[in-house]
Design a protein around this motif. Structure first.
Motif, PDB file in Angstrom:
ATOM      1  N   MET A   1     -18.445  13.509  25.091  1.00 28.79           N
ATOM      2  CA  MET A   1     -17.210  13.433  23.942  1.00 28.79           C
ATOM      3  C   MET A   1     -17.465  13.433  22.439  1.00 28.79           C
ATOM      4  O   MET A   1     -18.634  13.022  22.253  1.00 28.79           O
ATOM      5  CB  MET A   1     -16.522  12.225  24.225  1.00 28.79           C
ATOM      6  CG  MET A   1     -15.299  11.907  23.237  1.00 28.79           C
ATOM      7  SD  MET A   1     -13.948  12.943  23.673  1.00 28.79           S
ATOM      8  CE  MET A   1     -13.324  12.358  25.286  1.00 28.79           C
ATOM      9  N   LEU A   2     -17.062  14.269  21.718  1.00 31.22           N
ATOM     10  CA  LEU A   2     -17.244  14.330  20.493  1.00 31.22           C
ATOM     11  C   LEU A   2     -16.107  13.558  19.749  1.00 31.22           C
ATOM     12  O   LEU A   2     -15.000  14.107  19.803  1.00 31.22           O
ATOM     13  CB  LEU A   2     -17.424  15.815  19.805  1.00 31.22           C
ATOM     14  CG  LEU A   2     -17.765  15.829  18.439  1.00 31.22           C
ATOM     15  CD1 LEU A   2     -18.524  17.456  18.339  1.00 31.22           C
ATOM     16  CD2 LEU A   2     -16.832  15.946  17.570  1.00 31.22           C
ATOM     17  N   LYS A   3     -16.555  12.528  18.930  1.00 37.74           N
ATOM     18  CA  LYS A   3     -15.549  11.846  18.019  1.00 37.74           C
ATOM     19  C   LYS A   3     -15.688  12.274  16.688  1.00 37.74           C
ATOM     20  O   LYS A   3     -16.743  12.373  16.075  1.00 37.74           O
ATOM     21  CB  LYS A   3     -15.625  10.388  18.266  1.00 37.74           C
ATOM     22  CG  LYS A   3     -15.686   9.796  19.652  1.00 37.74           C
ATOM     23  CD  LYS A   3     -15.606   8.294  19.827  1.00 37.74           C
ATOM     24  CE  LYS A   3     -15.447   7.923  21.101  1.00 37.74           C
ATOM     25  NZ  LYS A   3     -15.288   6.553  21.292  1.00 37.74           N
ATOM     26  N   VAL A   4     -14.213  12.406  16.022  1.00 36.34           N
ATOM     27  CA  VAL A   4     -14.382  12.906  14.769  1.00 36.34           C
ATOM     28  C   VAL A   4     -13.393  11.475  14.115  1.00 36.34           C
ATOM     29  O   VAL A   4     -12.400  11.247  14.450  1.00 36.34           O
ATOM     30  CB  VAL A   4     -13.474  14.031  14.345  1.00 36.34           C
ATOM     31  CG1 VAL A   4     -13.582  14.525  13.081  1.00 36.34           C
ATOM     32  CG2 VAL A   4     -14.322  15.316  15.241  1.00 36.34           C
ATOM     33  N   PHE A   5     -14.136  11.193  12.914  1.00 34.34           N
ATOM     34  CA  PHE A   5     -13.476   9.978  12.371  1.00 34.34           C
ATOM     35  C   PHE A   5     -12.722  10.638  11.073  1.00 34.34           C
ATOM     36  O   PHE A   5     -12.892  11.892  10.720  1.00 34.34           O
ATOM     37  CB  PHE A   5     -14.768   9.157  11.775  1.00 34.34           C
ATOM     38  CG  PHE A   5     -15.194   8.292  13.120  1.00 34.34           C
ATOM     39  CD1 PHE A   5     -14.836   7.112  13.459  1.00 34.34           C
ATOM     40  CD2 PHE A   5     -16.281   8.796  13.846  1.00 34.34           C
ATOM     41  CE1 PHE A   5     -15.142   6.555  14.602  1.00 34.34           C
ATOM     42  CE2 PHE A   5     -16.767   8.248  15.012  1.00 34.34           C
ATOM     43  CZ  PHE A   5     -16.179   7.055  15.348  1.00 34.34           C
ATOM     44  N   LYS A   6     -12.000   9.689  10.474  1.00 35.15           N
ATOM     45  CA  LYS A   6     -11.152  10.057   9.424  1.00 35.15           C
ATOM     46  C   LYS A   6     -12.042  10.605   8.208  1.00 35.15           C
ATOM     47  O   LYS A   6     -12.910   9.720   7.805  1.00 35.15           O
ATOM     48  CB  LYS A   6     -10.079   8.835   8.950  1.00 35.15           C
ATOM     49  CG  LYS A   6      -9.031   9.151   7.821  1.00 35.15           C
ATOM     50  CD  LYS A   6      -8.200   7.970   7.707  1.00 35.15           C
ATOM     51  CE  LYS A   6      -7.034   8.362   6.730  1.00 35.15           C
ATOM     52  NZ  LYS A   6      -7.427   8.960   5.505  1.00 35.15           N
ATOM     53  N   PRO A   7     -11.533  11.688   7.554  1.00 43.50           N
ATOM     54  CA  PRO A   7     -12.366  12.049   6.558  1.00 43.50           C
ATOM     55  C   PRO A   7     -12.252  11.208   5.053  1.00 43.50           C
ATOM     56  O   PRO A   7     -11.179  10.370   5.181  1.00 43.50           O
ATOM     57  CB  PRO A   7     -11.607  13.364   6.205  1.00 43.50           C
ATOM     58  CG  PRO A   7     -10.925  13.660   7.241  1.00 43.50           C
ATOM     59  CD  PRO A   7     -10.676  12.540   8.109  1.00 43.50           C
ATOM     60  N   GLU A   8     -13.270  11.291   4.140  1.00 42.19           N
ATOM     61  CA  GLU A   8     -13.214  10.533   3.031  1.00 42.19           C
ATOM     62  C   GLU A   8     -13.541  11.513   2.007  1.00 42.19           C
ATOM     63  O   GLU A   8     -14.416  12.146   1.956  1.00 42.19           O
ATOM     64  CB  GLU A   8     -13.888   9.299   3.095  1.00 42.19           C
ATOM     65  CG  GLU A   8     -15.265   9.546   3.343  1.00 42.19           C
ATOM     66  CD  GLU A   8     -16.126   8.008   3.591  1.00 42.19           C
ATOM     67  OE1 GLU A   8     -15.455   7.099   3.432  1.00 42.19           O
ATOM     68  OE2 GLU A   8     -17.314   8.095   3.461  1.00 42.19           O
ATOM     69  N   VAL A   9     -13.069  10.934   0.506  1.00 42.61           N
ATOM     70  CA  VAL A   9     -13.495  11.906  -0.492  1.00 42.61           C
ATOM     71  C   VAL A   9     -14.779  11.231  -1.275  1.00 42.61           C
ATOM     72  O   VAL A   9     -14.422   9.791  -1.451  1.00 42.61           O
ATOM     73  CB  VAL A   9     -12.405  12.220  -1.488  1.00 42.61           C
ATOM     74  CG1 VAL A   9     -13.067  13.044  -2.359  1.00 42.61           C
ATOM     75  CG2 VAL A   9     -11.413  13.285  -0.767  1.00 42.61           C
ATOM     76  N   CYS A  10     -15.788  11.610  -1.814  1.00 42.59           N
ATOM     77  CA  CYS A  10     -16.784  10.887  -2.321  1.00 42.59           C
ATOM     78  C   CYS A  10     -17.363  12.124  -3.408  1.00 42.59           C
ATOM     79  O   CYS A  10     -17.395  13.213  -3.424  1.00 42.59           O
ATOM     80  CB  CYS A  10     -17.811  10.413  -1.711  1.00 42.59           C
ATOM     81  SG  CYS A  10     -18.552  11.721  -0.785  1.00 42.59           S
ATOM     82  N   LYS A  11     -17.745  11.359  -4.624  1.00 38.87           N
ATOM     83  CA  LYS A  11     -18.310  12.261  -5.675  1.00 38.87           C
ATOM     84  C   LYS A  11     -19.828  12.343  -5.352  1.00 38.87           C
ATOM     85  O   LYS A  11     -20.404  11.408  -4.663  1.00 38.87           O
ATOM     86  CB  LYS A  11     -18.162  11.348  -6.711  1.00 38.87           C
ATOM     87  CG  LYS A  11     -16.857  11.396  -7.495  1.00 38.87           C
ATOM     88  CD  LYS A  11     -16.660  10.594  -8.881  1.00 38.87           C
ATOM     89  CE  LYS A  11     -15.418  10.224  -9.323  1.00 38.87           C
ATOM     90  NZ  LYS A  11     -15.066   9.627 -10.658  1.00 38.87           N
ATOM     91  N   THR A  12     -20.252  13.520  -5.997  1.00 40.39           N
ATOM     92  CA  THR A  12     -21.745  13.916  -5.697  1.00 40.39           C
ATOM     93  C   THR A  12     -22.196  14.234  -7.306  1.00 40.39           C
ATOM     94  O   THR A  12     -21.329  14.364  -8.032  1.00 40.39           O
ATOM     95  CB  THR A  12     -21.960  15.122  -4.718  1.00 40.39           C
ATOM     96  OG1 THR A  12     -21.578  16.164  -5.550  1.00 40.39           O
ATOM     97  CG2 THR A  12     -21.146  14.976  -3.406  1.00 40.39           C
ATOM     98  N   PRO A  13     -23.608  14.396  -7.358  1.00 44.79           N
ATOM     99  CA  PRO A  13     -24.005  14.734  -8.768  1.00 44.79           C
ATOM    100  C   PRO A  13     -23.690  15.826  -9.213  1.00 44.79           C
ATOM    101  O   PRO A  13     -23.460  16.112 -10.447  1.00 44.79           O
ATOM    102  CB  PRO A  13     -25.511  14.538  -8.680  1.00 44.79           C
ATOM    103  CG  PRO A  13     -25.825  13.716  -7.458  1.00 44.79           C
ATOM    104  CD  PRO A  13     -24.726  14.083  -6.521  1.00 44.79           C
ATOM    105  N   ILE A  14     -23.066  17.218  -8.399  1.00 44.08           N
ATOM    106  CA  ILE A  14     -22.659  18.139  -8.814  1.00 44.08           C
ATOM    107  C   ILE A  14     -21.226  18.682  -8.499  1.00 44.08           C
ATOM    108  O   ILE A  14     -20.487  19.467  -9.005  1.00 44.08           O
ATOM    109  CB  ILE A  14     -23.388  19.506  -8.571  1.00 44.08           C
ATOM    110  CG1 ILE A  14     -23.567  19.417  -6.871  1.00 44.08           C
ATOM    111  CG2 ILE A  14     -24.978  19.094  -8.875  1.00 44.08           C
ATOM    112  CD1 ILE A  14     -24.315  20.372  -6.186  1.00 44.08           C
ATOM    113  N   GLY A  15     -20.464  17.748  -7.884  1.00 44.39           N
ATOM    114  CA  GLY A  15     -19.039  17.938  -7.479  1.00 44.39           C
ATOM    115  C   GLY A  15     -18.364  17.057  -6.816  1.00 44.39           C
ATOM    116  O   GLY A  15     -18.819  15.728  -7.026  1.00 44.39           O
TER     117      GLY A  15
END
Length: 362
Positions: A1-15
């Protein structure tokens, strides 16, 4: 089984990234897609659509079903389960991946109504652009944005070499987008590092996964066809042979995907592109390096076609023509030897050589 969790948005140094954790075979990893911070508001974290499509090849090749612990678009859930996943599994001789999700959403996203297409500066890409510039294209179907993704076309297995090639090619793409007066969205991802698969048989799902994470922007997206629809075939070698089916199955309630240019052969596309002046400066088809080498198989195929059409001299500034002419006769011999092969591009080039009596002139 492959489980995909809820996406989240985060900042990175370039975007800014939208990312989702997934667990498969007891191993945990994160799939991410990154864009410039100005496009942060268009990244979809409310649904896992792009992540499910991006990881579908992983699930198929590892024999996993997918459990989605996040909302996803109801239409996409339906079409993947009922049509696309079983078909791909049959084509590649593997077990069908079943997708399970308890949080289905049938409401379309409120997007910006944008119309996008990939700008690789190749023949298929320029053909799509040329085809949507005229007055015969309704306003709501005219291209507003270009995209350029790092999801495998610069190296199917990812890594630093692929990233550097992506950055090198992006410089050409940026200049072209500026001349054409359209906004360009660059998207980077670690999808190739996760999949570890060849790009050609898997490109459609990879590319569309990137489009799906931008559903808050796009209402319509043109995915440039690689093969004329008359050559439709369920084949392992390249998803392009059945993209006219795939793209309908990958559309959602808010995003409509089209297989643009499916009514033209590559030779016909090249003839159209050769009338499009920006291509004289920006055409880039090379598979070996950032700029056209003139001697890889794709450069030779394109240059021989342009020579057949009497347009090769328009491209002296973007191809190493000397390298091509050194390899030209050998490539002509290759086309003749493969005139009855299963490659429709070679068959079309051979027929054009016969029609124009080209062989007697060389």
């Amino acid at each position: 089984m492959l489980k995909v969790f809820k996406p989240e948005v985060c900042k990175t140094p370039i975007g800014v990234r939208v990312q989702a954790k997934f667990v498969a075979g007891g191993q945990e990893d994160i799939l991410w897609y990154e864009v410039d911070k100005k496009y942060a508001d268009y990244l979809v974290h409310e649904r896992a659509d792009g992540f499910v499509v991006g990881l579908l090849w992983y699930a198929l090749t590892h024999g996993h079903d997918i459990e989605v612990l996040s909302p996803m678009s109801e239409r996409l859930y339906y079409t993947l389960n009922k049509y696309l996943s079983p078909l791909i599994a049959q084509v590649h001789g593997c077990k069908t991946t079943n997708i399970m999700c308890d949080q289905l959403d049938h409401e379309p996203f409120r997007n910006q109504g944008a119309v996008g297409t990939g700008l690789s500066c190749g023949i298929d890409s320029f053909s799509t652009i040329y085809d949507h510039m005229g007055d015969d294209t309704p306003d709501h179907f005219k291209i507003t944005h270009f995209t350029f993704f790092n999801v495998g076309s610069h190296g199917g297995y990812g890594g630093k070499k692929a990233l550097n090639l992506f950055k090198q090619r992006a410089e050409v793409v940026k200049s072209c987008a500026n001349q054409l007066g359209k906004e360009l969205i660059l998207l980077n991802s670690n999808l190739s590092e996760i999949l570890q698969l060849r790009f050609q048989p898997t490109h459609t799902l990879r590319s569309i996964s990137g489009v799906l994470v931008l559903q808050k922007l796009f209402n319509i997206y043109y995915y440039s066809s690689g093969v004329h629809a008359k050559y439709f075939e369920l084949t392992k070698k390249d998803m392009a042979y059945y993209d006219i089916f795939n793209l309908n199955m990958l559309s959602t309630e808010s995003l409509t995907l089209f297989s643009s240019g499916a009514a033209y052969t590559r030779l016909e596309k090249t003839r159209r592109v050769a009338e499009f002046e920006p291509s004289y400066k920006y055409l880039n088809v090379c598979v070996s390096q950032g700029l056209n080498c003139g001697k890889c198989f794709k450069c030779k195929k394109t240059l021989l076609t342009l020579e057949l059409l009497g347009k090769i001299d328009n491209y002296f500034s973007v191809f190493d023509l000397d390298a091509y002419y050194k390899e030209k006769q050998q490539y002509i011999n290759y086309v003749i030897a493969n005139k009855n092969s299963d490659d429709p591009h070679l068959r079309d080039i051979y027929r054009e050589m016969i029609r124009t009596n080209f062989l007697s002139k060389t």
